[in-house]
Structures are given as structure tokens and as C-alpha cells.
Scaffold this active site. Sequence first.
Site, PDB file in Angstrom:
ATOM      1  N   GLY A 119      12.758  18.367  87.467  1.00 50.96           N
ATOM      2  CA  GLY A 119      11.564  17.559  86.944  1.00 50.96           C
ATOM      3  C   GLY A 119      11.346  16.642  88.294  1.00 50.96           C
TER       4      GLY A 119
ATOM      5  N   ARG B 154      12.084  24.503  88.627  1.00 54.32           N
ATOM      6  CA  ARG B 154      13.609  24.799  88.159  1.00 54.32           C
ATOM      7  C   ARG B 154      13.770  26.400  88.390  1.00 54.32           C
ATOM      8  NH1 ARG B 154      11.476  21.005  84.009  1.00 54.32           N
ATOM      9  NH2 ARG B 154      12.884  19.351  84.288  1.00 54.32           N
TER      10      ARG B 154
ATOM     11  N   ASP C  26      21.612  17.037  87.448  1.00 54.72           N
ATOM     12  CA  ASP C  26      22.559  17.941  87.250  1.00 54.72           C
ATOM     13  C   ASP C  26      22.673  19.220  87.913  1.00 54.72           C
ATOM     14  OD1 ASP C  26      24.303  15.905  86.718  1.00 54.72           O
ATOM     15  OD2 ASP C  26      24.328  15.947  84.576  1.00 54.72           O
TER      16      ASP C  26
ATOM     17  N   THR D 148      16.073  11.664  89.218  1.00 56.19           N
ATOM     18  CA  THR D 148      15.214  12.032  87.915  1.00 56.19           C
ATOM     19  C   THR D 148      14.945  10.750  87.092  1.00 56.19           C
ATOM     20  OG1 THR D 148      15.872  12.632  85.604  1.00 56.19           O
ATOM     21  CG2 THR D 148      17.661  12.044  87.051  1.00 56.19           C
TER      22      THR D 148
ATOM     23  N   ASP E 216      15.312  10.065  84.185  1.00 53.70           N
ATOM     24  CA  ASP E 216      16.214   9.953  83.100  1.00 53.70           C
ATOM     25  C   ASP E 216      17.432   9.141  83.181  1.00 53.70           C
ATOM     26  OD1 ASP E 216      14.350  11.782  81.887  1.00 53.70           O
ATOM     27  OD2 ASP E 216      15.856  13.636  82.321  1.00 53.70           O
TER      28      ASP E 216
ATOM     29  N   ASP F 266      19.859  10.052  83.777  1.00 51.12           N
ATOM     30  CA  ASP F 266      21.147  10.619  82.909  1.00 51.12           C
ATOM     31  C   ASP F 266      22.304  11.315  83.739  1.00 51.12           C
ATOM     32  OD1 ASP F 266      19.404  12.823  83.930  1.00 51.12           O
ATOM     33  OD2 ASP F 266      19.442  13.784  81.944  1.00 51.12           O
TER      34      ASP F 266
ATOM     35  N   ARG G 140      15.076  13.454  78.023  1.00 47.80           N
ATOM     36  CA  ARG G 140      16.029  14.682  77.664  1.00 47.80           C
ATOM     37  C   ARG G 140      16.980  14.310  76.623  1.00 47.80           C
ATOM     38  NH1 ARG G 140      16.011  19.258  80.593  1.00 47.80           N
ATOM     39  NH2 ARG G 140      14.932  18.222  82.356  1.00 47.80           N
TER      40      ARG G 140
HETATM   41  O1  F6P Z   1      14.408  15.494  83.402  1.00 49.83           O
HETATM   42  C1  F6P Z   1      13.063  14.843  83.358  1.00 49.83           C
HETATM   43  C2  F6P Z   1      12.364  15.197  82.361  1.00 49.83           C
HETATM   44  O2  F6P Z   1      11.144  14.671  82.500  1.00 49.83           O
HETATM   45  C3  F6P Z   1      12.893  14.931  80.833  1.00 49.83           C
HETATM   46  O3  F6P Z   1      12.605  13.634  80.549  1.00 49.83           O
HETATM   47  C4  F6P Z   1      12.057  15.775  79.903  1.00 49.83           C
HETATM   48  O4  F6P Z   1      12.831  16.351  78.938  1.00 49.83           O
HETATM   49  C5  F6P Z   1      11.824  17.054  81.159  1.00 49.83           C
HETATM   50  O5  F6P Z   1      11.976  16.670  82.244  1.00 49.83           O
HETATM   51  C6  F6P Z   1      10.513  17.603  80.623  1.00 49.83           C
HETATM   52  O6  F6P Z   1      10.560  18.788  81.575  1.00 49.83           O
HETATM   53  P1  F6P Z   1       9.061  19.676  81.692  1.00 49.83           P
HETATM   54  O7  F6P Z   1       8.594  18.975  83.355  1.00 49.83           O
HETATM   55  O8  F6P Z   1       9.608  20.978  82.405  1.00 49.83           O
HETATM   56  O9  F6P Z   1       8.107  19.532  80.654  1.00 49.83           O
END
Ligand code: F6P
Length: 319
Positions: free
Chosen positions: A11, A72, A103, A125, A127, A129, A171
Site C-alpha cells: 500500500g 502487491r 513486512d 506504511t 499502519d 505495524d 490492518r
Molecule cells: O497497509 C496499508 C493499508 O492501507 C491498510 O491499513 C489496509 O488494511 C490496506 O492497506 C488496504 O489495502 P488496499 O489498498 O489493497 O485496499
Amino acid sequence: MKKIGVLTSGGDSPGMNAAIRAVVRTALKKGMQPIGFIKGYNGLLYENYMEMDWSSVSNIIQRGGTVLKTARCKEFYEPEYRQKAYENAKAMGLDGLVVIGGDGSYRGAGYLSELGLPCIGIPGTIDNDIACTDYTIGYDTAMNTVVECVDKLNDTSQSHERCSVIEVMGRHAGYIALNTGIATGAVQIMTEEIPVTVEQVAENIERTRGYGKDHFIVIVSEGFGNPNEVALKIQEITGIDSRATILGHIQRGGNPTLRDRVVATIMGNYAVNLLEAGKTNRVIAMKDHHYVDYDIQEALAMKKGLNMQFYDAMLDVSC
Ligand code: F6P
């Protein structure tokens, strides 16, 4: 070390551009040719890249998103695709790679390092995390966006004497929820790490109502559960008109804050210094206000949790 690559993966997060800029400009200063791979590991796998020069990163330090785009890359779960990516890197004379992401992106960097391509990870990120680091690029900007949105919701909740239940990203981690909960005067946060029931939240709301409060903010971290159900249940128990809002991807955009621009620049510069020094399979982290680096596998095995002192303070002050 003559040619080094940079990519953003997973992300996006505000500040990634500042990190790309720092990697590119530091590499150029050291006489290296920087290569930007497009859409994360896909760029390496499908040979989608561009040679970067000083001006290709001009005027991006203040911009959200990532000029290299991100994705991804599912193929990277398969060893044969990783081997292909490694062979592409060798064929183009790549001497090292800087990976900006979370990660999952570090795992990819770990595999490529094992195959023989020196890799350095930078935590990017919203998050926060990533266990090995106190801070990830984008976290501060995302939280400031949340605070701005919640302040707006607070205004209308106050006018209508409502309870506003707001879902934030993260997340499986509650870092965004905890800090924005404190900063917005939330009556409660709900995250995967802290076992709290809707009944307990309703109890807190009732208690603060007893002190004269007539509008309420509840922050729900996305891993916790459905914010609409939480709002409905609060309304059922307390009789207070309740509404749910999902902030969603708005949290990932916007101009990076000063903090994100500075951290991204220092980490981008650090990453190229590590490659130049012959290091591989390392990730950069911030520990107790210092910049350090760790072995990727050691970093991935680390654990970190929510700061319960912060949580207790939030409860003491809000309810
Ligand atoms: O890891 C960053 C994040 O924004 C998380 O907070 C969320 O769960 C996820 O990515 C959303 O992913 P996507 O962009 O695939 O909707």
C-alpha cells in the site's frame, strides 16, 4: 556499486516520494546510476523500469502517493518468479536494490538478498505495524488526516447530540486508532489488541453522559469489526442516535507532513550508504529517536504491541 534500483511496494503511504528522491539523489551524488522500478516487484519481474536522474525526482518531496507506482506482487510467493526477477536484475547489471514498503515487501527483499542481490528495506506504511521500528513513513500524515476528518464529524455530532463511530485503517494493528483516539477526545477506541465489548463502550458513554457530555466519538480499527454494527448496538443500548463513517483510502493520500518528509529523507540516504558499504539483507528502523538497521529475518521475527500507558491515559481523560 554502480547501478542501484529503488521500488515502492504494498500500500502507498505519504512520504514514499521523499524516500525515492533521497535514494536517487544520494546515489547520483556517489556516482551511481539509479533505476526506478514501476509497480513494485512487478517492475523487476516484467522489466518495467526507468533510469532516473536528478530532475526525475524534482518537485516530488511534497507530494503524496508514489511516482514509481506500487502494487502487491503475488508472483513473488513463487520461487521461480523470484529467480526470474533475480536473473533480470543480474542481466541489467543491477548491484543493489532499495525496497520501500511493509513486512511483505521485506520478505521479497530477503529472498532476493539470499539469491545474491544486495537489498535494503525502508519502512513505508501508514499502519506503523512493522515491529522492528518505532515509526513508519506515512503514519504521521495519515493520523493527521484522520484527526482532521474526525474533528469535522465531531462538529456535526455535537450539533445533533449523536455518537459518531469512525473506522480507521491499520490492518490488524491499532496504532492509528490509539493515537487518533487520544487526539480527538474519543470516548473509546476498539482494536484487535484490546478486548473491549460494545456493552463496555456503551457503559463509558453513559458514564460521560452523566458528566454532561452530549456527543461521542468512538474510533474503531478496521480489524476489529463492522462499524455499522457497533453504531447500531450503541444506539440500541444507550438510545443515542449513532452513525458510522468509514474513512477508507482518504487516509493514504495527501501531502506528507514535515515528520514524514524528514524521516523518509534520512532513511533513503541511509539505505544508499548501506549499499555502498557492501551491506545486504538489512532494514532501516527508528529506535528511540535513532536510525538503526537490522537483519531482515531478525526484523520480521520481532514483536511490538500497543502502548498501554497511552490507552490508560485516553480512558482516564475521556471517560
Ligand atoms: O497497509 C496499508 C493499508 O492501507 C491498510 O491499513 C489496509 O488494511 C490496506 O492497506 C488496504 O489495502 P488496499 O489498498 O489493497 O485496499
